[in-house]
Design a protein around this motif. Structure first.
Motif, PDB file in Angstrom:
ATOM      1  N   VAL A  60       8.873  18.287  13.596  1.00  0.00           N
ATOM      2  CA  VAL A  60       7.655  17.777  13.408  1.00  0.00           C
ATOM      3  C   VAL A  60       6.675  18.853  12.999  1.00  0.00           C
ATOM      4  O   VAL A  60       5.741  18.753  11.959  1.00  0.00           O
ATOM      5  N   VAL A  61       6.827  19.987  14.049  1.00  0.00           N
ATOM      6  CA  VAL A  61       5.761  20.934  13.964  1.00  0.00           C
ATOM      7  C   VAL A  61       6.032  21.842  12.687  1.00  0.00           C
ATOM      8  O   VAL A  61       5.034  22.131  11.718  1.00  0.00           O
ATOM      9  N   VAL A  62       7.293  22.127  12.194  1.00  0.00           N
ATOM     10  CA  VAL A  62       7.861  22.674  11.057  1.00  0.00           C
ATOM     11  C   VAL A  62       7.527  21.965   9.977  1.00  0.00           C
ATOM     12  O   VAL A  62       6.986  22.675   8.865  1.00  0.00           O
ATOM     13  N   ALA A  63       7.638  20.705   9.910  1.00  0.00           N
ATOM     14  CA  ALA A  63       7.404  20.049   8.680  1.00  0.00           C
ATOM     15  C   ALA A  63       5.937  19.749   8.344  1.00  0.00           C
ATOM     16  O   ALA A  63       5.695  19.990   7.133  1.00  0.00           O
ATOM     17  N   SER A  64       5.281  19.831   9.405  1.00  0.00           N
ATOM     18  CA  SER A  64       3.620  19.456   9.151  1.00  0.00           C
ATOM     19  C   SER A  64       3.234  20.917   8.684  1.00  0.00           C
ATOM     20  O   SER A  64       2.264  21.166   7.876  1.00  0.00           O
ATOM     21  N   PHE A  65       3.624  22.252   9.079  1.00  0.00           N
ATOM     22  CA  PHE A  65       3.259  23.497   8.852  1.00  0.00           C
ATOM     23  C   PHE A  65       3.529  23.531   7.245  1.00  0.00           C
ATOM     24  O   PHE A  65       2.881  24.198   6.410  1.00  0.00           O
ATOM     25  N   LEU A  66       4.675  23.218   7.016  1.00  0.00           N
ATOM     26  CA  LEU A  66       5.054  23.200   5.575  1.00  0.00           C
ATOM     27  C   LEU A  66       4.528  22.688   4.695  1.00  0.00           C
ATOM     28  O   LEU A  66       3.995  23.228   3.371  1.00  0.00           O
TER      29      LEU A  66
ATOM     30  N   LEU B 247       1.509  21.382   5.058  1.00  0.00           N
ATOM     31  CA  LEU B 247       0.135  22.235   4.898  1.00  0.00           C
ATOM     32  C   LEU B 247       0.125  23.448   4.045  1.00  0.00           C
ATOM     33  O   LEU B 247      -0.808  23.639   3.080  1.00  0.00           O
ATOM     34  N   THR B 248       1.090  24.148   4.088  1.00  0.00           N
ATOM     35  CA  THR B 248       1.107  25.451   3.345  1.00  0.00           C
ATOM     36  C   THR B 248       1.507  25.080   1.760  1.00  0.00           C
ATOM     37  O   THR B 248       0.916  25.705   0.982  1.00  0.00           O
ATOM     38  N   VAL B 249       2.149  24.091   1.430  1.00  0.00           N
ATOM     39  CA  VAL B 249       2.459  23.694   0.162  1.00  0.00           C
ATOM     40  C   VAL B 249       1.051  23.019  -0.560  1.00  0.00           C
ATOM     41  O   VAL B 249       0.881  23.507  -1.556  1.00  0.00           O
ATOM     42  N   GLU B 250       0.389  22.328   0.367  1.00  0.00           N
ATOM     43  CA  GLU B 250      -0.730  21.878  -0.241  1.00  0.00           C
ATOM     44  C   GLU B 250      -1.663  22.744  -0.428  1.00  0.00           C
ATOM     45  O   GLU B 250      -2.562  22.900  -1.236  1.00  0.00           O
TER      46      GLU B 250
ATOM     47  N   ILE C  71       2.580  33.493  -8.926  1.00  0.00           N
ATOM     48  CA  ILE C  71       3.955  33.697  -8.387  1.00  0.00           C
ATOM     49  C   ILE C  71       4.035  32.817  -6.988  1.00  0.00           C
ATOM     50  O   ILE C  71       5.098  32.241  -6.909  1.00  0.00           O
ATOM     51  N   LEU C  72       2.917  32.697  -6.181  1.00  0.00           N
ATOM     52  CA  LEU C  72       3.105  31.728  -5.197  1.00  0.00           C
ATOM     53  C   LEU C  72       3.209  30.199  -5.427  1.00  0.00           C
ATOM     54  O   LEU C  72       3.940  29.309  -4.850  1.00  0.00           O
ATOM     55  N   ASN C  73       2.877  29.790  -6.778  1.00  0.00           N
ATOM     56  CA  ASN C  73       2.957  28.610  -7.321  1.00  0.00           C
ATOM     57  C   ASN C  73       4.424  28.461  -7.578  1.00  0.00           C
ATOM     58  O   ASN C  73       5.163  27.398  -7.294  1.00  0.00           O
ATOM     59  N   ALA C  74       5.120  29.404  -8.284  1.00  0.00           N
ATOM     60  CA  ALA C  74       6.610  29.373  -8.566  1.00  0.00           C
ATOM     61  C   ALA C  74       7.335  29.395  -7.163  1.00  0.00           C
ATOM     62  O   ALA C  74       8.395  28.784  -7.128  1.00  0.00           O
ATOM     63  N   LEU C  75       7.062  30.049  -6.299  1.00  0.00           N
ATOM     64  CA  LEU C  75       7.568  30.127  -5.040  1.00  0.00           C
ATOM     65  C   LEU C  75       7.516  28.600  -4.262  1.00  0.00           C
ATOM     66  O   LEU C  75       8.410  28.377  -3.794  1.00  0.00           O
ATOM     67  N   LYS C  76       6.527  27.914  -4.190  1.00  0.00           N
ATOM     68  CA  LYS C  76       6.061  26.568  -3.918  1.00  0.00           C
ATOM     69  C   LYS C  76       7.170  25.728  -4.485  1.00  0.00           C
ATOM     70  O   LYS C  76       7.659  24.944  -4.043  1.00  0.00           O
TER      71      LYS C  76
END
Length: 115
Positions: free
Chosen positions: A57-63, A65-68, A94-99
């Motif tokens: 749950v912690v990893v999913a919420s962090f990911l 948040l990072t994507v958003e 480049i960050l958008n391509a990474l996302k």
């Protein structure tokens, strides 16, 4: 901001990288590398975080948040004319391509697991 040696160094590196990435083939190659690294990052995150199944749950919420945050930073600008010349627009691309690669890699992992 003060005109320190470090600030001048960062500004010079940014200007040189911006000039270097004006070539469309170099820019495209960096975007493809970002996309492929995003897929690799998704595979790594899904295997390491899902192995113990304790902090999912912690990893999913962090990911999420990072994507958003990356989406917000990329799509909040109206056009390329809105970016001041001192800001590196290529870094956001480049960050958008990474996302995008990360999201695609997570989708592939979900399909492999059958969930």
């Amino acid at each position: 901001m003060q005109n320190t040696r470090f600030n001048r160094l960062v500004e010079d590196v940014t200007v040189q990288a911006t000039r270097w990435l004006k070539n469309p083939w170099r820019r495209l190659s960096f975007l493809v590398i970002g996309l492929l690294f995003g897929i690799f990052l998704a595979l790594v995150v899904s295997t390491t975080a899902g192995q113990t199944a304790e902090i999912d749950v912690v990893v999913a919420s962090f990911l999420v948040l990072t994507v958003e945050l990356i989406s917000w930073a990329t799509y909040r600008r109206q056009s390329a004319a809105d970016i001041p010349p001192s800001r590196p627009y290529w870094l956001l691309d480049i960050l958008n391509a990474l996302k995008i690669g990360f999201i695609y890699g997570m989708f592939i992992q979900a399909q492999l697991l059958g969930s």
